[in-house]
Write a protein that holds these residues in place. Structure first.
Motif, PDB file in Angstrom:
ATOM      1  N   ILE A   1       0.820  -1.212   0.000  1.00 26.30           N
ATOM      2  CA  ILE A   1       0.000   0.000   0.000  1.00 26.30           C
ATOM      3  C   ILE A   1       0.858   1.269   0.000  1.00 26.30           C
ATOM      4  CG2 ILE A   1      -1.642   1.348   1.375  1.00 26.30           C
ATOM      5  CD1 ILE A   1      -3.086  -1.215   2.051  1.00 26.30           C
ATOM      6  N   PRO A   2       1.978   1.330   0.746  1.00 21.59           N
ATOM      7  CA  PRO A   2       2.822   2.533   0.635  1.00 21.59           C
ATOM      8  C   PRO A   2       3.334   2.776  -0.780  1.00 21.59           C
ATOM      9  CG  PRO A   2       3.403   1.285   2.597  1.00 21.59           C
ATOM     10  CD  PRO A   2       2.466   0.420   1.817  1.00 21.59           C
ATOM     11  N   VAL A   3       3.638   1.714  -1.522  1.00 21.63           N
ATOM     12  CA  VAL A   3       4.099   1.868  -2.907  1.00 21.63           C
ATOM     13  C   VAL A   3       2.947   2.326  -3.790  1.00 21.63           C
ATOM     14  CG1 VAL A   3       5.246   0.739  -4.847  1.00 21.63           C
ATOM     15  CG2 VAL A   3       5.789   0.032  -2.505  1.00 21.63           C
ATOM     16  N   LEU A   4       1.766   1.729  -3.596  1.00 21.09           N
ATOM     17  CA  LEU A   4       0.593   2.162  -4.359  1.00 21.09           C
ATOM     18  C   LEU A   4       0.283   3.632  -4.088  1.00 21.09           C
ATOM     19  CD1 LEU A   4      -1.776  -0.909  -3.752  1.00 21.09           C
ATOM     20  CD2 LEU A   4      -0.473  -0.406  -5.824  1.00 21.09           C
TER      21      LEU A   4
ATOM     22  N   ILE B   1       7.427  -8.133  -7.830  1.00 23.12           N
ATOM     23  CA  ILE B   1       7.765  -8.030  -9.247  1.00 23.12           C
ATOM     24  C   ILE B   1       6.607  -7.406 -10.019  1.00 23.12           C
ATOM     25  CG2 ILE B   1       8.315  -9.356 -11.324  1.00 23.12           C
ATOM     26  CD1 ILE B   1       9.671 -11.418  -9.461  1.00 23.12           C
ATOM     27  N   THR B   2       5.388  -7.835  -9.686  1.00 26.72           N
ATOM     28  CA  THR B   2       4.206  -7.307 -10.363  1.00 26.72           C
ATOM     29  C   THR B   2       4.079  -5.801 -10.170  1.00 26.72           C
ATOM     30  OG1 THR B   2       3.029  -9.401 -10.092  1.00 26.72           O
ATOM     31  CG2 THR B   2       1.687  -7.447 -10.526  1.00 26.72           C
ATOM     32  N   ILE B   3       4.210  -5.356  -8.923  1.00 22.26           N
ATOM     33  CA  ILE B   3       4.014  -3.928  -8.661  1.00 22.26           C
ATOM     34  C   ILE B   3       5.157  -3.100  -9.246  1.00 22.26           C
ATOM     35  CG2 ILE B   3       5.161  -3.678  -6.402  1.00 22.26           C
ATOM     36  CD1 ILE B   3       2.605  -2.134  -5.543  1.00 22.26           C
ATOM     37  N   TRP B   4       6.374  -3.680  -9.307  1.00 18.00           N
ATOM     38  CA  TRP B   4       7.470  -2.983  -9.992  1.00 18.00           C
ATOM     39  C   TRP B   4       7.126  -2.770 -11.450  1.00 18.00           C
ATOM     40  CZ3 TRP B   4      10.306  -4.780 -14.166  1.00 18.00           C
ATOM     41  CH2 TRP B   4      11.385  -3.974 -14.549  1.00 18.00           C
ATOM     42  N   PHE B   5       6.613  -3.813 -12.092  1.00 19.29           N
ATOM     43  CA  PHE B   5       6.243  -3.708 -13.504  1.00 19.29           C
ATOM     44  C   PHE B   5       5.103  -2.704 -13.696  1.00 19.29           C
ATOM     45  CE2 PHE B   5       3.359  -4.946 -16.916  1.00 19.29           C
ATOM     46  CZ  PHE B   5       4.209  -4.920 -18.011  1.00 19.29           C
TER      47      PHE B   5
ATOM     48  N   LYS C   1       2.450   5.983  -3.123  1.00 21.24           N
ATOM     49  CA  LYS C   1       3.478   6.794  -3.784  1.00 21.24           C
ATOM     50  C   LYS C   1       3.202   6.909  -5.274  1.00 21.24           C
ATOM     51  CE  LYS C   1       8.383   6.876  -4.935  1.00 21.24           C
ATOM     52  NZ  LYS C   1       9.637   6.096  -4.979  1.00 21.24           N
ATOM     53  N   ASN C   2       2.828   5.810  -5.912  1.00 18.77           N
ATOM     54  CA  ASN C   2       2.541   5.831  -7.345  1.00 18.77           C
ATOM     55  C   ASN C   2       1.329   6.697  -7.663  1.00 18.77           C
ATOM     56  OD1 ASN C   2       4.691   4.107  -7.749  1.00 18.77           O
ATOM     57  ND2 ASN C   2       3.432   2.261  -7.904  1.00 18.77           N
ATOM     58  N   ALA C   3       0.401   6.816  -6.695  1.00 25.10           N
ATOM     59  CA  ALA C   3      -0.793   7.651  -6.899  1.00 25.10           C
ATOM     60  C   ALA C   3      -0.513   9.131  -6.646  1.00 25.10           C
ATOM     61  CB  ALA C   3      -1.917   7.175  -5.988  1.00 25.10           C
ATOM     62  N   GLY C   4       0.676   9.454  -6.133  1.00 26.10           N
ATOM     63  CA  GLY C   4       1.041  10.851  -5.888  1.00 26.10           C
ATOM     64  C   GLY C   4       1.084  11.243  -4.430  1.00 26.10           C
ATOM     65  N   PHE C   5       0.784  10.316  -3.523  1.00 24.97           N
ATOM     66  CA  PHE C   5       0.832  10.599  -2.084  1.00 24.97           C
ATOM     67  C   PHE C   5       2.205  10.178  -1.556  1.00 24.97           C
ATOM     68  CE2 PHE C   5      -3.638   9.700  -3.115  1.00 24.97           C
ATOM     69  CZ  PHE C   5      -4.217  10.895  -2.718  1.00 24.97           C
ATOM     70  N   SER C   6       3.163  11.043  -1.708  1.00 27.54           N
ATOM     71  CA  SER C   6       4.558  10.674  -1.472  1.00 27.54           C
ATOM     72  C   SER C   6       5.086  11.029  -0.080  1.00 27.54           C
ATOM     73  CB  SER C   6       5.460  11.346  -2.521  1.00 27.54           C
ATOM     74  OG  SER C   6       5.282  12.752  -2.507  1.00 27.54           O
ATOM     75  N   ASN C   7       4.277  11.752   0.730  1.00 28.42           N
ATOM     76  CA  ASN C   7       4.727  12.119   2.072  1.00 28.42           C
ATOM     77  C   ASN C   7       4.425  10.956   3.027  1.00 28.42           C
ATOM     78  OD1 ASN C   7       5.764  13.561   4.192  1.00 28.42           O
ATOM     79  ND2 ASN C   7       4.021  14.942   4.405  1.00 28.42           N
ATOM     80  N   ILE C   8       5.321   9.984   3.030  1.00 27.15           N
ATOM     81  CA  ILE C   8       5.110   8.732   3.762  1.00 27.15           C
ATOM     82  C   ILE C   8       6.060   8.679   4.956  1.00 27.15           C
ATOM     83  CG2 ILE C   8       5.251   6.208   3.613  1.00 27.15           C
ATOM     84  CD1 ILE C   8       4.608   6.523   0.614  1.00 27.15           C
ATOM     85  N   GLY C   9       5.498   8.455   6.127  1.00 25.70           N
ATOM     86  CA  GLY C   9       6.293   8.393   7.347  1.00 25.70           C
ATOM     87  C   GLY C   9       6.270   7.008   7.963  1.00 25.70           C
ATOM     88  N   GLU C  10       7.059   6.868   9.017  1.00 28.69           N
ATOM     89  CA  GLU C  10       7.152   5.583   9.709  1.00 28.69           C
ATOM     90  C   GLU C  10       7.247   5.830  11.203  1.00 28.69           C
ATOM     91  OE1 GLU C  10       9.285   1.460   8.609  1.00 28.69           O
ATOM     92  OE2 GLU C  10      10.689   3.115   8.919  1.00 28.69           O
ATOM     93  N   LYS C  11       6.625   4.956  11.961  1.00 32.53           N
ATOM     94  CA  LYS C  11       6.641   5.074  13.418  1.00 32.53           C
ATOM     95  C   LYS C  11       6.932   3.706  14.030  1.00 32.53           C
ATOM     96  CE  LYS C  11       3.732   6.291  17.396  1.00 32.53           C
ATOM     97  NZ  LYS C  11       4.105   5.067  18.153  1.00 32.53           N
TER      98      LYS C  11
END
Length: 316
Positions: free
Chosen positions: A178-181, A220-224, A183-193
């Motif tokens: 989901i964090p990669v999805l 591999i699928t999501i990379w492609f 980021k790909n959708a444009g929501f790039s401000n991703i944090g971690e706790k």
């Protein structure tokens, strides 16, 4: 509404009441308005009966019951569709995620303006061989492949802005990414706790070696998809051009050699270069066709239901 807590589950009947009471206590202490959405992903125990009892007692408890087991990604998708909170919290139903983390996760979304905050189970209480080591290898590969710098992609405890869950499509087994999805959708401000991980209190883990293998295949699928999902011709067209150019070059070489240098030599069909030229031009043409078909499918695809809901509680 401040918070929607989305909880997918499979055969976790023993922990549901305790988990609900714990979440309710945290919400009351922090004066949050909230809802808890349980998604029963085809449980064969009494999980749905417990959810039904809780929904009859508390208006903030809502339930979705799948007709059979469709997977965690589909459960999250169904929960995201119905969530109304400004911040959506996801967590597992096995009591290994700590609801006391919710207020700080909420603050990181609302005050620190993160689009998504992912939990990091820095200290784990799982089996080292069957879960911890595979998880470390998986997270390393996910970081290298996706460019998202998280230590724990698969942690179920995450917080999202409302806009994020309404604009990402979680399908297949993509809940790990989901964090990669996002980021790909444009929501790039991703944090971690760093979050507290609890030892499992009831039941058994649903993790097996098949999930580990599927995780890498999905990676591999999501990379492609992240690179070529919207324009498959960019990949297949480039490969087709390279293969066809190699084959055509061999064909030109054979033609010139036969006409000008060795007109009385062995037949062209007796030379290995002929079969290299023929094979690579055919393969190149097939890559072009694959790219065209991919483009046509993208332009004509229609979304369809990926799961069937058997019952709902307190959800319109």
């Amino acid at each position: 509404m401040n918070i929607s807590v989305v909880i997918p589950l499979l055969n976790e009947q023993e922990s549901l009441t305790e988990l609900h009471d714990w979440i309710a206590k945290v919400m009351a202490a922090n004066h949050f308005s909230y809802e808890i959405i349980f998604i029963d992903d085809g449980s064969t125990d009494a999980s749905w009966d417990t959810i039904k009892q809780l929904s009859e007692q508390y208006d903030h408890v809502k339930g979705i019951r799948f007709l059979r087991n469709f997977g965690k990604s589909q459960a999250l998708h169904a929960g995201f569709e119905k969530a109304k909170g400004d911040v959506i919290i996801t967590m597992d139903a096995d009591l290994q995620d700590n609801p006391n983390e919710i207020p700080e996760l909420y603050q990181m979304i609302t005050a620190d303006n993160f689009d998504l905050v992912s939990g990091w189970k820095k200290k784990r209480y799982d089996s080292v061989i069957s879960k911890n080591l595979p998880s470390k290898l998986f997270n390393w590969a996910a970081r290298k492949t996706s460019g998202v710098k998280l230590n724990d992609f698969n942690c179920g405890l995450k917080a999202y802005k409302h806009e994020v869950v309404k604009n990402i499509d979680v399908h297949g087994e993509m809940h790990r990414y989901i964090p990669v999805l996002s980021k790909n959708a444009g929501f790039s401000n991703i944090g971690e706790k760093v979050v507290q991980h609890q030892a499992r209190k009831y039941g058994e883990t649903k993790f097996g070696i098949d999930r580990f293998i599927h995780g890498f295949l999905d990676l591999i699928t999501i990379w492609f998809l992240s690179r070529f999902g919207r324009r498959p011709m960019h990949l297949f067209g480039a490969l087709g051009f390279i293969m066809f150019a190699i084959g055509f070059s061999f064909a030109i070489y054979l033609g010139i050699d036969k006409l000008y240098f060795n007109p009385f030599g062995r037949l062209i069909t007796e030379r290995p270069q002929f079969y290299i030229a023929l094979s690579t031009m055919i393969i190149g043409s097939q890559f072009f066709v694959a790219g065209f078909l991919g483009e046509i499918i993208l332009r004509n695809r229609q979304d369809k239901k990926r799961y069937l809901i058997k019952d709902k509680l307190n959800i319109k």
